[in-house]
Design an enzyme around this catalytic site. Structure first.
Site, PDB file in Angstrom:
ATOM      1  CB  SER A  12      66.672 -10.392  37.420  1.00  0.00           C
ATOM      2  OG  SER A  12      65.573 -10.557  38.279  1.00  0.00           O
ATOM      3  CB  THR A  13      67.276 -12.922  41.723  1.00  0.00           C
ATOM      4  OG1 THR A  13      65.937 -13.427  41.735  1.00  0.00           O
ATOM      5  CG2 THR A  13      67.255 -11.404  41.649  1.00  0.00           C
TER       6      THR A  13
END
Length: 238
Positions: A12-13
């Site tokens: 997600s990051t």
């Protein structure tokens, strides 16, 4: 006979890539785990949220197509487990956890978390009881809110030929600053082909139609192969 499973990986990051949670690393760990435990790995679903868009770490403000496709496929795929590196790949917020677990239980599927060997969605968790109650109340509230406000307003705009906001159906495009939608000629051709295939092969499943689209060279807006979920959305929009 081997136990049938599917895998799921997510980043997600950008920071998670640096911290050792890259998609490639997760895929390798799942493949190694399944080989070691004599599990038949049918597929690995993927979500990558590092394209520059803002990502809500609680998983509440992003769409995860890979996760949605996996949950949808559980209805026809005979699998016993979803294999993940750890449960944070599936959820972080309790509300998201409860929603996903509902779908898994409906299909009698459990989670195998490599870094949490004793984990099971069927193990009793006192927090889940509270969150489930909150979710039921929230569901009721949202249904009322949508019925009384959102749907009525959007329906009125749509009846007047206006764009009511929200996701644009495949085959159309929204121009910034304009209140109407226009036909996207490339996407519209794909939509026509989907309906042609359904008419020519009425017994075909959504997955078969998606496979034929991919075979013929059609791609999504992102240039990726079509899934049964995306084909279903075209029929619903049509």
């Amino acid at each position: 006979m081997k136990t049938r499973v599917v895998g799921y990986v997510r980043v997600s990051t950008q920071g998670q890539v640096k911290d050792g949670y890259s998609l490639a690393y997760q895929v390798e760990e799942i493949q190694r785990y399944c080989a070691h435990h004599n599990l038949e790995l049918l597929d690995i679903y993927k979500d990558e949220g590092i394209s520059g868009a803002k990502v809500d770490e609680d998983d509440l403000a992003i769409e995860r197509d890979g996760l949605q496709e996996m949950l949808s496929d559980l209805k026809w795929r005979d699998v016993k487990y979803i294999v993940v590196l750890n449960t944070s790949r599936l959820w972080r917020a309790d509300m998201v956890k409860v929603l996903i677990q509902r779908e898994l239980r409906r299909n009698q599927v459990d989670v195998k978390a490599i870094e949490q060997p004793s984990y099971s969605i069927y193990a009793h968790d006192p927090n889940d009881f509270l969150v489930n109650g909150m979710m039921e109340l929230l569901d009721q509230y949202q249904r009322l809110e949508i019925a009384l406000k959102l749907s009525r307003g959007r329906r009125k705009k749509a009846q007047q030929g206006g764009y009511a906001g929200g996701r644009v159906a495949y085959g159309y495009k929204a121009t910034k600053g304009q209140k109407t939608l226009s036909v996207d000629p490339v996407q519209a051709e794909t939509v026509r082909r989907v309906f042609d295939l359904k008419e020519q092969h009425p017994s075909w499943s959504l997955a078969q139609i998606a496979a034929e689209l991919n075979q013929e060279g059609y791609t999504t807006v992102q240039g990726k192969p079509f899934s049964k979920v995306q084909v279903k959305r075209m029929f619903m929009a049509g």
